[in-house]
Design an enzyme around this catalytic site. Structure first.
Site, PDB file in Angstrom:
ATOM      1  N   SER A 159       0.833  -1.200   0.000  1.00  0.00           N
ATOM      2  CA  SER A 159       0.000   0.000   0.000  1.00  0.00           C
ATOM      3  C   SER A 159       0.873   1.258   0.000  1.00  0.00           C
ATOM      4  O   SER A 159       1.669   1.456  -0.902  1.00  0.00           O
ATOM      5  CB  SER A 159      -0.969  -0.040   1.189  1.00  0.00           C
ATOM      6  OG  SER A 159      -2.013   0.894   1.039  1.00  0.00           O
ATOM      7  N   ASP A 255      -9.153  -5.562  -5.192  1.00  0.00           N
ATOM      8  CA  ASP A 255      -8.605  -4.351  -4.576  1.00  0.00           C
ATOM      9  C   ASP A 255      -8.965  -3.123  -5.410  1.00  0.00           C
ATOM     10  O   ASP A 255      -8.925  -3.157  -6.644  1.00  0.00           O
ATOM     11  CB  ASP A 255      -7.087  -4.493  -4.467  1.00  0.00           C
ATOM     12  CG  ASP A 255      -6.412  -3.350  -3.745  1.00  0.00           C
ATOM     13  OD1 ASP A 255      -7.120  -2.526  -3.134  1.00  0.00           O
ATOM     14  OD2 ASP A 255      -5.168  -3.283  -3.773  1.00  0.00           O
ATOM     15  N   HIS A 287      -7.597  -5.682  -0.670  1.00  0.00           N
ATOM     16  CA  HIS A 287      -6.386  -4.951  -0.301  1.00  0.00           C
ATOM     17  C   HIS A 287      -5.725  -5.562   0.936  1.00  0.00           C
ATOM     18  O   HIS A 287      -6.383  -5.828   1.934  1.00  0.00           O
ATOM     19  CB  HIS A 287      -6.757  -3.485  -0.047  1.00  0.00           C
ATOM     20  CG  HIS A 287      -5.606  -2.554  -0.012  1.00  0.00           C
ATOM     21  ND1 HIS A 287      -4.749  -2.371  -1.078  1.00  0.00           N
ATOM     22  CD2 HIS A 287      -5.153  -1.722   0.971  1.00  0.00           C
ATOM     23  CE1 HIS A 287      -3.843  -1.466  -0.764  1.00  0.00           C
ATOM     24  NE2 HIS A 287      -4.059  -1.066   0.479  1.00  0.00           N
TER      25      HIS A 287
END
Length: 312
Positions: A159, A255, A287
């Site tokens: 991320s 995601d 995610h």
């Protein structure tokens, strides 16, 4: 005013009109352990007391005279939540080190909104440079001096940490930070975004899009371009100056950022950059699923792919 919510990103965090942030996730920490966990030991180092910058270092329990690849890891959390010491990251790095037989350094950078962008990048850059003080074997940390192979340095993160890994690798080449030092980068569900869909396949949920835009305002309140800021709109920038030879992008099919990851890889291939890039997509997962369900088969595949990339 302190009780009036300005931005609610539950279950992750809330920001109040007073400026106070209430972090609802990622504040739990787990200590390091010199008692082996899954065959791995760990310890914490404060490398910049004036900024309170720290690292967690992981080492296989059974080490030999052979030097080990170095994995420098940056945690996710939108630059706002999580730390290098959160249980999911400790579990993941322990598994990665056990699988890849590498030395890992997990970076703890200061977070927004108290320390807005670009401070997390600057902290991460300072941490990278600190690690590189060990190249000659005379740095302040014995584990790195003794066991780190500076011919095999990899930056990685999930991320926001994947975003950081990209930008540091760009900066490393631009500033000639030990030419050809970074062997490769591993971007897991990288946090890249743009004001308009990145391609015809990117499907945007209105609520989630507002969440990303609001979170970026919290992380980077002085950004005049919003989510088109080059820090975040990485795919809209020129990646040809990336300072490594290999890139692994991991994306998850469900995601929000899946198309950003794919388009990043495609743009890298077409940019004139002369390295190798590969993409691993995990279908029907969201995610950072590997942090939420570390014992799942798909999470194990993430660790396996990381190991294969490092030891290729």
């Amino acid at each position: 005013m302190d009780s009036v919510i300005a931005f609610d990103r539950s279950p992750m965090f809330r920001v109040y009109k007073s400026g106070r942030i209430e972090r609802l996730l990622g504040e739990t920490t787990v200590p390091p352990s010199l008692t082996p966990q899954n065959g791995v030991v760990s310890k914490d180092i404060i490398h910049s007391p004036e900024k309170n910058l720290s690292l967690r270092i992981y080492l296989p329990e059974k080490v030999t005279v052979k030097k080990l690849p170095i994995l420098i890891y940056f945690h996710g959390g939108g630059f706002i939540i999580e730390t290098a010491f959160s249980p999911p990251y400790h579990t993941f790095l322990t598994s990665a080190v056990a699988a890849a037989n590498c030395l890992a350094i997990s970076v703890n950078y200061r977070r927004a909104p108290e320390f807005p962008v670009p401070i997390p990048y600057e902290d991460s850059w300072d941490s990278l440079k600190w690690v590189l003080t060990h190249i000659t074997g005379t740095g302040p940390e014995t584990w790195i001096n003794k066991h780190g192979d500076f011919g095999k340095v990899f930056l990685a993160g999930d991320s926001a940490g994947g975003n950081i890994s990209h930008h540091l690798t760009m900066r490393a080449k631009k500033e000639k930070l030990c030419d050809s030092l970074i062997s490769g980068i591993i971007l897991i569900h990288p946090y890249f975004w743009s004001k308009t869909p990145i391609d015809e396949f990117e499907v945007r949920d209105v609520g989630k899009t507002k969440g990303v835009e609001g979170s970026w305002r919290v992380a980077s309140p002085n950004s005049k371009q919003g989510v088109d800021d080059p820090w975040l709109n990485v795919v809209g920038s020129d990646p040809s100056g990336l300072g490594c030879g290999r890139v692994l992008v991991m994306v998850a099919g469900d995601d929000l950022f899946v198309r950003q990851g794919w388009c990043y890889a495609e743009k890298l291939k077409k940019s004139g950059w002369e390295g190798e890039v590969e993409v691993m997509e995990t279908k029907n997962e969201g995610h950072v699923f590997h942090l939420k369900n570390p014992n799942s088969d798909n999470a194990r595949q993430v660790v396996k792919k990381l190991e294969e990339f490092i030891n290729k």
